[in-house]
Enzyme design. Structure first.
Site, PDB file in Angstrom:
ATOM      1  N   ASP A  22       0.830  -1.202   0.000  1.00 15.55           N
ATOM      2  CA  ASP A  22       0.000   0.000   0.000  1.00 15.55           C
ATOM      3  C   ASP A  22       0.867   1.256   0.000  1.00 15.55           C
ATOM      4  O   ASP A  22       1.946   1.272   0.599  1.00 15.55           O
ATOM      5  CB  ASP A  22      -0.904  -0.011   1.236  1.00 15.55           C
ATOM      6  N   ASN A  24       1.542   3.291  -2.967  1.00 13.84           N
ATOM      7  CA  ASN A  24       2.196   3.676  -4.230  1.00 13.84           C
ATOM      8  C   ASN A  24       1.747   5.051  -4.713  1.00 13.84           C
ATOM      9  O   ASN A  24       2.567   5.892  -5.106  1.00 13.84           O
ATOM     10  CB  ASN A  24       1.893   2.644  -5.320  1.00 13.84           C
ATOM     11  N   GLY A  25       0.432   5.265  -4.707  1.00 13.89           N
ATOM     12  CA  GLY A  25      -0.097   6.531  -5.196  1.00 13.89           C
ATOM     13  C   GLY A  25       0.351   7.710  -4.351  1.00 13.89           C
ATOM     14  O   GLY A  25       0.752   8.758  -4.875  1.00 13.89           O
ATOM     15  N   SER A  67      -7.229  -5.728  -5.672  1.00 19.37           N
ATOM     16  CA  SER A  67      -8.397  -6.325  -5.022  1.00 19.37           C
ATOM     17  C   SER A  67      -9.628  -6.182  -5.895  1.00 19.37           C
ATOM     18  O   SER A  67      -9.665  -5.371  -6.837  1.00 19.37           O
ATOM     19  CB  SER A  67      -8.649  -5.651  -3.663  1.00 19.37           C
ATOM     20  N   THR A  68     -10.658  -6.938  -5.568  1.00 18.49           N
ATOM     21  CA  THR A  68     -11.917  -6.821  -6.309  1.00 18.49           C
ATOM     22  C   THR A  68     -12.532  -5.444  -6.117  1.00 18.49           C
ATOM     23  O   THR A  68     -13.320  -4.990  -6.956  1.00 18.49           O
ATOM     24  CB  THR A  68     -12.914  -7.903  -5.849  1.00 18.49           C
ATOM     25  N   ASN A  70     -10.715  -2.679  -6.043  1.00 19.27           N
ATOM     26  CA  ASN A  70      -9.897  -1.686  -6.750  1.00 19.27           C
ATOM     27  C   ASN A  70     -10.455  -1.289  -8.107  1.00 19.27           C
ATOM     28  O   ASN A  70     -10.002  -0.304  -8.705  1.00 19.27           O
ATOM     29  CB  ASN A  70      -8.461  -2.199  -6.933  1.00 19.27           C
ATOM     30  N   TRP A  71     -11.449  -2.039  -8.611  1.00 21.71           N
ATOM     31  CA  TRP A  71     -12.062  -1.662  -9.887  1.00 21.71           C
ATOM     32  C   TRP A  71     -12.754  -0.303  -9.798  1.00 21.71           C
ATOM     33  O   TRP A  71     -13.034   0.330 -10.822  1.00 21.71           O
ATOM     34  CB  TRP A  71     -13.068  -2.719 -10.333  1.00 21.71           C
ATOM     35  N   LEU A 201      -6.882  -5.261   7.154  1.00 20.91           N
ATOM     36  CA  LEU A 201      -6.532  -6.269   6.151  1.00 20.91           C
ATOM     37  C   LEU A 201      -7.230  -6.056   4.818  1.00 20.91           C
ATOM     38  O   LEU A 201      -6.795  -6.616   3.801  1.00 20.91           O
ATOM     39  CB  LEU A 201      -6.839  -7.671   6.692  1.00 20.91           C
ATOM     40  N   SER A 202      -8.297  -5.294   4.805  1.00 26.42           N
ATOM     41  CA  SER A 202      -8.971  -4.929   3.560  1.00 26.42           C
ATOM     42  C   SER A 202      -9.321  -6.127   2.678  1.00 26.42           C
ATOM     43  O   SER A 202      -8.997  -6.163   1.491  1.00 26.42           O
ATOM     44  CB  SER A 202      -8.108  -3.921   2.765  1.00 26.42           C
TER      45      SER A 202
END
Length: 248
Positions: A22, A24-25, A67-68, A70-71, A201-202
């Site tokens: 986690d 990067n952005g 992750s699902t 993140n779409w 944990l997301s």
């Protein structure tokens, strides 16, 4: 040996290391750059940490790549992230192959661009004979959906008369999880690291992390280096893992 190397030799090393990569952005934005530059830097960090983890004795390293959920990010950013496995194959797989690291993937293939899947599949084929650490990419992965799919699979077996309700066990449930592709002894992470200061944990491996040790750090993923991993291992070494029991 130096004091540092003596200390490293005494550390307990997790057999299965899981990492939520986690930050990067935020790393890119702090430098006045677009978020995509952070994802590129994060990929460099992944190679560095994977090689160091294997050198330290880690058997399986699972990283949360996408992750699902993140779409829901901006379409341009999602498109770029989905192109990263193509770049990863060209730039890093040859090195990881020489390091004897094997590539695996967990997650839902549906919805992932064909070119992305092709690069990952090529990486898995190219490294299939390697006997070192398994680097598992969790791509389009969601833990709650994984558990629901496992329940549906067992329910179908009961419905078809292949399995009775009384025969449903933790073992045959875990056989339905995506991590069943990993060696049985290393399917559940011993240590989960999350970078960037978020303390959750997301939806990452919720079943498998029931007894994992959790390590949260403020360090953004592109800045997470070998020394940062060694520090996490040092903290892990000091944890007393009792799994609900009492040690004499």
């Amino acid at each position: 040996m130096t004091e540092t190397s003596d200390k490293a030799a005494m550390q307990k090393i997790p057999n299965h290391l899981a990492v939520i990569m986690d930050g990067n952005g935020r790393w890119a934005q702090r430098q006045g750059k677009a978020r995509i530059f952070g994802h590129k830097a994060g990929m460099d960090a992944l190679q560095t940490i994977a090689i160091h983890a294997q050198n330290r004795g880690v058997k399986v390293m699972t990283v949360y790549a996408f992750s699902t959920e993140n779409w829901s990010r901006p379409a341009a950013e999602v498109k770029f992230i989905m192109s990263l496995p193509i770049d990863f194959y060209e730039r890093f797989v040859p090195t990881l192959n020489r390091e004897n690291i094997r590539i695996a993937m967990i997650g839902t293939r549906e919805g992932v661009p064909k070119a992305t899947l092709k690069s990952i599949d090529r990486a898995m084929v190219d490294t299939a004979q390697n006997t070192g650490m398994i680097l598992t990419i969790a791509l389009n992965y969601g833990g709650q959906a994984e558990i629901l799919d496992a329940v549906k699979a067992l329910a179908t077996k009961v419905q078809e008369g292949v399995l009775s309700v009384d025969e449903m066990t933790q073992d045959n449930f875990e056989q339905q999880l995506t991590t069943a592709i990993l060696p049985e002894a290393y399917r559940n992470p011993d240590l989960v690291i999350r970078t960037s200061g978020e303390n959750r944990l997301s939806n990452f491996l919720p079943w498998q992390t029931a007894y994992s040790e959790l390590y949260f750090t403020e360090t953004l993923w592109p800045d997470f280096d070998e020394a940062a991993l060694d520090l996490a291992f040092d903290v892990f070494s000091q944890r007393d893992r009792r799994y609900g029991g009492i040690k004499k």
